[in-house]
Design a protein around this motif. Structure first.
Motif, PDB file in Angstrom:
ATOM      1  N   VAL A 143       0.547  -1.102  -0.007  1.00  0.00           N
ATOM      2  CA  VAL A 143      -0.202   0.125  -0.045  1.00  0.00           C
ATOM      3  C   VAL A 143       0.894   1.506   0.050  1.00  0.00           C
ATOM      4  O   VAL A 143       1.974   1.538   0.684  1.00  0.00           O
ATOM      5  CB  VAL A 143      -1.197   0.057   1.139  1.00  0.00           C
ATOM      6  N   PHE A 144       0.551   2.387  -0.811  1.00  0.00           N
ATOM      7  CA  PHE A 144       1.255   3.667  -0.915  1.00  0.00           C
ATOM      8  C   PHE A 144       0.063   4.580  -0.536  1.00  0.00           C
ATOM      9  O   PHE A 144      -0.729   4.583  -0.659  1.00  0.00           O
ATOM     10  CB  PHE A 144       1.748   3.814  -2.440  1.00  0.00           C
ATOM     11  N   ASN A 160       9.107   6.553   2.024  1.00  0.00           N
ATOM     12  CA  ASN A 160       9.491   6.263   0.606  1.00  0.00           C
ATOM     13  C   ASN A 160      10.998   7.125   0.439  1.00  0.00           C
ATOM     14  O   ASN A 160      11.193   8.115   0.922  1.00  0.00           O
ATOM     15  CB  ASN A 160       8.461   6.979  -0.344  1.00  0.00           C
ATOM     16  N   ALA A 161      12.127   6.193  -0.087  1.00  0.00           N
ATOM     17  CA  ALA A 161      13.304   7.013  -0.221  1.00  0.00           C
ATOM     18  C   ALA A 161      13.262   7.850  -1.213  1.00  0.00           C
ATOM     19  O   ALA A 161      14.079   8.707  -1.390  1.00  0.00           O
ATOM     20  CB  ALA A 161      14.266   6.044  -0.702  1.00  0.00           C
ATOM     21  N   LYS A 162      12.151   7.966  -2.023  1.00  0.00           N
ATOM     22  CA  LYS A 162      12.144   9.001  -3.158  1.00  0.00           C
ATOM     23  C   LYS A 162      13.250   9.095  -4.273  1.00  0.00           C
ATOM     24  O   LYS A 162      13.808  10.281  -4.250  1.00  0.00           O
ATOM     25  CB  LYS A 162      11.570  10.146  -2.730  1.00  0.00           C
ATOM     26  N   ALA A 163      13.884   8.075  -4.624  1.00  0.00           N
ATOM     27  CA  ALA A 163      14.828   7.902  -5.273  1.00  0.00           C
ATOM     28  C   ALA A 163      14.575   7.744  -6.896  1.00  0.00           C
ATOM     29  O   ALA A 163      15.510   7.606  -7.657  1.00  0.00           O
ATOM     30  CB  ALA A 163      15.756   6.979  -4.919  1.00  0.00           C
ATOM     31  N   ASP A 164      13.208   7.806  -7.021  1.00  0.00           N
ATOM     32  CA  ASP A 164      12.922   7.380  -8.574  1.00  0.00           C
ATOM     33  C   ASP A 164      13.072   8.769  -9.552  1.00  0.00           C
ATOM     34  O   ASP A 164      12.496   9.937  -9.048  1.00  0.00           O
ATOM     35  CB  ASP A 164      11.348   6.975  -8.704  1.00  0.00           C
ATOM     36  N   VAL A 207       3.566   0.694   2.982  1.00  0.00           N
ATOM     37  CA  VAL A 207       3.270  -0.540   3.923  1.00  0.00           C
ATOM     38  C   VAL A 207       3.556  -1.813   3.039  1.00  0.00           C
ATOM     39  O   VAL A 207       2.750  -1.745   1.996  1.00  0.00           O
ATOM     40  CB  VAL A 207       1.838  -0.351   4.434  1.00  0.00           C
ATOM     41  N   TYR A 208       4.122  -2.939   3.257  1.00  0.00           N
ATOM     42  CA  TYR A 208       4.401  -4.016   2.642  1.00  0.00           C
ATOM     43  C   TYR A 208       4.113  -5.176   3.759  1.00  0.00           C
ATOM     44  O   TYR A 208       4.573  -5.127   4.780  1.00  0.00           O
ATOM     45  CB  TYR A 208       5.848  -4.044   2.384  1.00  0.00           C
ATOM     46  N   GLY A 209       3.294  -5.877   3.260  1.00  0.00           N
ATOM     47  CA  GLY A 209       3.027  -7.175   4.085  1.00  0.00           C
ATOM     48  C   GLY A 209       3.143  -8.615   3.301  1.00  0.00           C
ATOM     49  O   GLY A 209       2.519  -8.504   2.239  1.00  0.00           O
ATOM     50  N   ALA A 267      -2.371  -2.838  -3.624  1.00  0.00           N
ATOM     51  CA  ALA A 267      -2.206  -4.169  -4.461  1.00  0.00           C
ATOM     52  C   ALA A 267      -2.036  -5.434  -3.565  1.00  0.00           C
ATOM     53  O   ALA A 267      -1.022  -5.180  -2.775  1.00  0.00           O
ATOM     54  CB  ALA A 267      -1.008  -3.882  -5.616  1.00  0.00           C
ATOM     55  N   ASP A 268      -2.502  -6.242  -3.948  1.00  0.00           N
ATOM     56  CA  ASP A 268      -2.369  -7.585  -3.361  1.00  0.00           C
ATOM     57  C   ASP A 268      -2.009  -8.618  -4.529  1.00  0.00           C
ATOM     58  O   ASP A 268      -2.871  -8.642  -5.649  1.00  0.00           O
ATOM     59  CB  ASP A 268      -3.469  -8.230  -2.618  1.00  0.00           C
TER      60      ASP A 268
END
Length: 100
Positions: free
Chosen positions: A6-7, A40-44, A54-56, A90-91
């Motif tokens: 989730v962003f 977010n590292a905001k490196a894009d 959030v990552y699960g 997204a899942d």
């Protein structure tokens, strides 16, 4: 296994720490193999609109549903919803993903 990503973007830059704090309680909910909450590292080079990720990882749909039914999940929503602008989720089932 299901991956749940989730962003979030905050309405205002000064709300990012509160969004991060409100989402961090998700890491204490059982039912997940793993939960990570990070800035977010905001490196894009193309876009950096996302503030918090959030990552699960969950064994199955039932485990993900139990996670979302937990009272701390609702508490996180209560804290973060007024501060966020965008939420994209997204899942996907890991076993069906194309890998390289």
């Amino acid at each position: 296994m299901i991956r749940h990503i989730v962003f979030f973007s905050a309405r205002r830059p000064e709300d990012v720490p509160a969004v991060l704090q409100g989402l961090s309680i998700l890491a204490t909910i059982p039912h997940a193999r793993r939960v990570e909450v990070a800035l977010n590292a905001k490196a894009d080079q193309i876009g950096n609109d996302v503030d918090v990720v959030v990552y699960g990882e969950f064994d199955d749909a039932a485990a993900l549903a139990a996670y979302k039914a937990h009272p701390l999940y609702e508490e996180s929503i209560r804290r973060v919803r007024p501060l966020r602008d965008v939420r994209m989720a997204a899942d996907y089932v890991v076993e069906t993903a194309v890998t390289g």
